[in-house]
Design an enzyme around this catalytic site. Structure first.
Site, PDB file in Angstrom:
ATOM      1  NE  ARG A  69      -2.270  -1.312   3.593  1.00 13.80           N
ATOM      2  CZ  ARG A  69      -1.706  -0.508   4.479  1.00 13.80           C
ATOM      3  NH1 ARG A  69      -1.805   0.818   4.356  1.00 13.80           N
ATOM      4  NH2 ARG A  69      -1.084  -0.996   5.515  1.00 13.80           N
ATOM      5  CE1 TYR A 197       1.492  -6.871  -3.104  1.00 11.11           C
ATOM      6  CE2 TYR A 197       0.345  -5.385  -1.620  1.00 11.11           C
ATOM      7  CZ  TYR A 197       1.027  -6.564  -1.846  1.00 11.11           C
ATOM      8  OH  TYR A 197       1.230  -7.442  -0.817  1.00 11.11           O
ATOM      9  CE  LYS A 206      -6.840  -3.575   5.421  1.00  9.58           C
ATOM     10  NZ  LYS A 206      -5.699  -4.308   5.256  1.00  9.58           N
ATOM     11  CG  HIS A 226      -6.885  -3.110  10.110  1.00 17.40           C
ATOM     12  ND1 HIS A 226      -5.581  -2.663  10.166  1.00 17.40           N
ATOM     13  CD2 HIS A 226      -6.865  -4.140   9.230  1.00 17.40           C
ATOM     14  CE1 HIS A 226      -4.815  -3.383   9.366  1.00 17.40           C
ATOM     15  NE2 HIS A 226      -5.569  -4.288   8.789  1.00 17.40           N
ATOM     16  CB  SER A 248      -0.559  -3.580   7.949  1.00 12.49           C
ATOM     17  OG  SER A 248      -1.726  -2.834   7.673  1.00 12.49           O
ATOM     18  CB  CYS A 250       0.950  -6.225  13.938  1.00 15.96           C
ATOM     19  SG  CYS A 250       2.120  -4.916  13.524  1.00 15.96           S
ATOM     20  CG  ASP A 277      -7.267  -7.274   6.896  1.00 15.26           C
ATOM     21  OD1 ASP A 277      -6.306  -7.013   7.643  1.00 15.26           O
ATOM     22  OD2 ASP A 277      -7.517  -6.596   5.874  1.00 15.26           O
ATOM     23  NE  ARG A 376       0.118  -8.622   2.527  1.00 19.11           N
ATOM     24  CZ  ARG A 376      -0.406  -8.261   3.694  1.00 19.11           C
ATOM     25  NH1 ARG A 376      -1.491  -8.843   4.157  1.00 19.11           N
ATOM     26  NH2 ARG A 376       0.164  -7.315   4.413  1.00 19.11           N
TER      27      ARG A 376
HETATM   28  P1  GTP Z   1      -2.296  -7.619   7.487  1.00 18.78           P
HETATM   29  O1  GTP Z   1      -2.807  -8.693   6.576  1.00 18.78           O
HETATM   30  O2  GTP Z   1      -1.187  -6.813   6.878  1.00 18.78           O
HETATM   31  O3  GTP Z   1      -3.367  -6.727   8.031  1.00 18.78           O
HETATM   32  O4  GTP Z   1      -1.510  -8.335   8.697  1.00 18.78           O
HETATM   33  P2  GTP Z   1      -1.858  -9.302   9.917  1.00 18.78           P
HETATM   34  O5  GTP Z   1      -2.113  -8.477  11.128  1.00 18.78           O
HETATM   35  O6  GTP Z   1      -2.898 -10.304   9.542  1.00 18.78           O
HETATM   36  O7  GTP Z   1      -0.444 -10.003  10.157  1.00 18.78           O
HETATM   37  P3  GTP Z   1      -0.003 -11.546  10.134  1.00 18.78           P
HETATM   38  O8  GTP Z   1      -0.812 -12.402  11.058  1.00 18.78           O
HETATM   39  O9  GTP Z   1       0.077 -11.985   8.736  1.00 18.78           O
HETATM   40  O10 GTP Z   1       1.472 -11.460  10.754  1.00 18.78           O
HETATM   41  C1  GTP Z   1       2.511 -10.796  10.131  1.00 18.78           C
HETATM   42  C2  GTP Z   1       3.831 -11.147  10.699  1.00 18.78           C
HETATM   43  O11 GTP Z   1       3.849 -11.165  12.124  1.00 18.78           O
HETATM   44  C3  GTP Z   1       4.329 -12.517  10.235  1.00 18.78           C
HETATM   45  O12 GTP Z   1       5.667 -12.412   9.833  1.00 18.78           O
HETATM   46  C4  GTP Z   1       4.199 -13.370  11.463  1.00 18.78           C
HETATM   47  O13 GTP Z   1       5.116 -14.418  11.455  1.00 18.78           O
HETATM   48  C5  GTP Z   1       4.407 -12.373  12.614  1.00 18.78           C
HETATM   49  N1  GTP Z   1       3.668 -12.792  13.831  1.00 18.78           N
HETATM   50  C6  GTP Z   1       2.344 -13.050  13.905  1.00 18.78           C
HETATM   51  N2  GTP Z   1       1.995 -13.433  15.172  1.00 18.78           N
HETATM   52  C7  GTP Z   1       3.134 -13.377  15.900  1.00 18.78           C
HETATM   53  C8  GTP Z   1       3.429 -13.637  17.284  1.00 18.78           C
HETATM   54  O14 GTP Z   1       2.566 -13.992  18.084  1.00 18.78           O
HETATM   55  N3  GTP Z   1       4.715 -13.461  17.676  1.00 18.78           N
HETATM   56  C9  GTP Z   1       5.693 -13.063  16.809  1.00 18.78           C
HETATM   57  N4  GTP Z   1       6.923 -12.919  17.268  1.00 18.78           N
HETATM   58  N5  GTP Z   1       5.451 -12.823  15.488  1.00 18.78           N
HETATM   59  C10 GTP Z   1       4.193 -12.969  15.049  1.00 18.78           C
HETATM   60  C1  SPV Z   2      -2.798  -4.490   5.269  1.00 17.67           C
HETATM   61  O1  SPV Z   2      -1.836  -3.851   4.789  1.00 17.67           O
HETATM   62  O2  SPV Z   2      -3.296  -4.196   6.374  1.00 17.67           O
HETATM   63  C2  SPV Z   2      -3.352  -5.643   4.532  1.00 17.67           C
HETATM   64  C3  SPV Z   2      -2.874  -5.882   3.169  1.00 17.67           C
HETATM   65  O3  SPV Z   2      -4.205  -6.331   5.041  1.00 17.67           O
HETATM   66  S1  SPV Z   2      -3.599  -4.804   2.008  1.00 17.67           S
HETATM   67  O4  SPV Z   2      -4.783  -5.452   1.454  1.00 17.67           O
HETATM   68  O5  SPV Z   2      -2.588  -4.602   0.947  1.00 17.67           O
HETATM   69  O6  SPV Z   2      -3.971  -3.571   2.639  1.00 17.67           O
HETATM   70 MN    MN Z   3      -4.845  -5.521   7.039  1.00 15.74          MN
END
Ligand code: GTP
Ligand code: SPV
Ligand code: MN
Length: 595
Positions: A69, A197, A206, A226, A248, A250, A277, A376
């Site tokens: 983004r 993207y 979003k 979110h 994002s 996290c 999400d 992704r």
């Molecule tokens: P968006 O799709 O961008 O909104 O992200 P999201 O919040 O769904 O993030 P996602 O669960 O994909 O996690 C992103 C990153 O955080 C990855 O590299 C994971 O491995 C890491 N991660 C997720 N949960 C944990 C955790 O409990 N501990 C640690 N250390 N890393 C974590």
């Molecule tokens: C984020 O960035 O929080 C996502 C991926 O979930 S995107 O759809 O690119 O915003």
């Molecule tokens: Mn997101």
């Protein structure tokens, strides 16, 4: 496919501007999707993967300059600048339409315009909102077919109404200097140009389900957040639902699909994913807050996803999935990413389309990665082994707890509970997190990211906080509000808390608090667990002292944070509700008293 004069009139106008060779309506059928996949493979836009190992899976690579983004090029175009607020970029709607019209003029010459009628949430349900996206990208069409509910039934449900979100997307030249992601909340319109993207172009996600929907939610008395949605099923069959807002990349997808640690599994606990999400939240007739996931799939972060961290996500991507910007394993025509396993393919193509030599990979230098850090997978919710049976329930699920969280190496404890809805909204407003690869720009810089919505609120941030406070008065039986941090590090920069499935141990404390079953320590920031109440049975590297360390509230670093929050509030501006300033003053006073 429809006689709706609003739909037809708008498409005619957009086609006159973009000048496509032809217009194709997407009907949601498998035959049409299959023909589009074949076409995308014939032009090199997608690569068909090993159909035995990964049935119906494809790989796509975006342009190298187009991998996340772009917050700096994302605009909220309200007629009054102050309605977009200080945190958003603003452009005058007239000026923006004029500027982008130039970029769109003739942009689809020699190309096809696809018309995608889609629904966010279940077609025909009271929560549902409809959109039509016009795009010249087959990749976008195929992603929207996974992420949203697409088809002729959407047009039937829309009928003669003009109440739909008008989204226009053109790839144009993928020119980053002329890339714009613009929202016109007063016109129910989204214009996106010069990107291909994810969050920039899948306009249901979003752009609509957060930015436009948050604007509509404020007007109509509901919330677009979110947030992931998960259910914890107790051994007696009862299920409690939690919504969690993390910025994002996290941890939302990971938490939403977690597998309980052995100690809970053997007692019969289960965790179900409703969404990873986005949550749309409304007050139910029973006075509780109810959540639906308006999406139909997951656009999840690939790196780090593996059989230990998130087996459910990995399993979900084993079929019907589009991978974007991961490594192409030429040995068996599959995919790979950093953190999948310890066997990087020897014969491989990296996310940029170049031959990739894994022996040159250096963890400290992201430019040596085979997969882009924000690569992704786009996967169907229906393929998720832990998908909640309530996923398709138009009523949604009742929410017991709201959890905020960020990526903080220091300061924020493993978990704490706010003392009221107002105090909880304040906790959301002061959230901070280290930036990630999900957005273009520096990674690892702490910034304030209120409610994980900084990039996604379609109006003024202060008004958004006021809406949160108002919603609290409308929910007689409101969820309790918590804050978590899985990312505290030790002196060497290693994560102290094991995270992933073990996060369930923290969720169980949260639910016990919601049910009044466990006491807690009141601290200046809120209720913090007694260390003994976080169950660490079966954890090798964690003892009571580790938990105590994770739960410490360091008064000095919190006071430093308070100063930063004051600056941030000033930046948000005049519309920060007085109640938030009162909460901030009270927090500062409690911290000073504890010195
Ligand atoms: P968006 O799709 O961008 O909104 O992200 P999201 O919040 O769904 O993030 P996602 O669960 O994909 O996690 C992103 C990153 O955080 C990855 O590299 C994971 O491995 C890491 N991660 C997720 N949960 C944990 C955790 O409990 N501990 C640690 N250390 N890393 C974590
Ligand atoms: C984020 O960035 O929080 C996502 C991926 O979930 S995107 O759809 O690119 O915003
Ligand atoms: Mn997101």
């Amino acid at each position: 496919m429809t006689n709706n004069k609003y739909v037809l009139g708008w498409i005619e106008e957009m086609a006159a501007m973009t000048q496509p060779d032809k217009i194709v309506w997407i009907d949601g059928s498998e035959e049409q999707a299959e023909a589009l996949r074949a076409e995308a493979c014939s032009t090199g836009e997608m690569i068909k993967l090993n159909q035995e190992l990964l049935p119906n899976c494809y790989l796509h690579r975006t342009a190298v300059n187009d991998v996340a983004r772009v917050e700096g090029r994302t605009f909220i175009c309200t007629s009054k600048k102050e309605d977009a607020g200080n945190i958003n970029n603003w452009m005058d709607p007239k000026e923006c339409y004029a500027k982008l019209s130039k970029l769109y003029t003739g942009a689809m010459k020699g190309r096809t315009m696809y018309v995608i009628p889609y629904s966010m949430s279940i077609v025909g349900s009271p929560f549902a909102k409809y959109g039509i996206e016009l795009t010249d990208s087959i990749y976008v069409v195929l992603n929207m077919l996974i992420m949203t509910r697409v088809g002729t039934n959407v047009l039937e449900a829309l009928g003669e109404s003009g109440d739909f979100i008008k989204g226009l997307h053109a790839k144009a030249d993928i020119d980053e200097e002329n890339r714009y992601i613009c929202h016109f909340p007063e016109d129910n319109t989204i214009w996106s140009v010069n990107s291909g993207y994810g969050g920039n172009v899948l306009l249901g996600k979003k752009c609509f389900a957060l930015r436009i929907a948050s604007y509509l939610g404020r007007k109509e008395g509901w919330m677009a957040e979110h947030m992931l949605i998960l259910g914890v099923e107790y051994p007696n069959g009862e299920t409690k639902y939690i919504c969690a807002a993390f910025p994002s990349a996290c941890g939302k997808t990971n938490l939403a699909m977690l597998i309980p640690p052995e100690l809970y599994k053997k007692q019969g606990y289960k965790v179900w994913c409703v969404g990873d999400d986005i949550a749309w939240l409304r007050v139910g007739e029973d006075g509780r807050l109810w959540a639906v996931n308006p999406e139909n799939g997951f656009f999840g972060v690939a790196p780090g996803t593996n059989l230990n961290s998130n087996p459910n996500a990995l399993y979900t991507t084993m079929k019907d999935t589009i991978f974007t910007n991961v490594v192409h394993n030429k040995e068996n025509n599959t995919v790979w990413w950093e953190g999948l396993d310890k066997n990087p393919p020897a014969d491989a193509i990296d996310w940029k389309g170049n031959v990739w030599d894994y022996t040159k990979y250096n963890k400290a230098d992201k430019s040596t990665c085979g997969a882009h850090p924000n690569s992704r997978f786009t996967a169907l919710a229906a393929n998720c082994p832990c998908l909640s049976k309530e996923f398709n329930n138009p009523k949604g699920v009742p929410v017991s707890a709201i959890v905020f969280g960020g990526r903080r190496a220091k300061t924020a404890p493993l978990v704490y509970q706010s003392t009221s809805w107002q105090n909880g909204a304040f906790v959301g407003s002061i959230m901070a997190s280290e930036t990630t690869a999900a957005a273009a720009g520096a990674v690892g810089v702490v910034r304030r990211d209120p409610m994980a919505m900084r990039p996604f609120v379609g109006y003024d941030m202060g008004d958004y906080w006021a809406h949160w406070l108002k919603m609290g008065t409308m929910i007689p039986n409101a969820p309790k509000i918590f804050h978590v941090n899985w990312f505290r590090t030790d002196a060497d920069g290693n994560f102290i808390w094991p995270g992933f499935g073990d996060n369930m141990r923290v969720l169980m404390w949260i639910l016990a608090r919601c049910e009044g079953k466990v006491s807690a320590n009141i601290t200046p920031i809120g209720y913090v667990p007694n260390a003994e109440d976080i169950n660490i049975e079966g954890l090798d590297d964690v003892n009571l002292d580790t938990i105590k360390e994770l739960l410490t509230v360091d008064v000095e670093s919190w006071l430093a944070d308070v100063e930063n929050i004051k600056e941030f509030y000033a930046q948000v501006g005049d519309r920060v509700p007085q109640a938030m300033y009162d909460e901030l003053a009270a927090l500062e006073a409690r911290l000073n008293a504890a010195k």
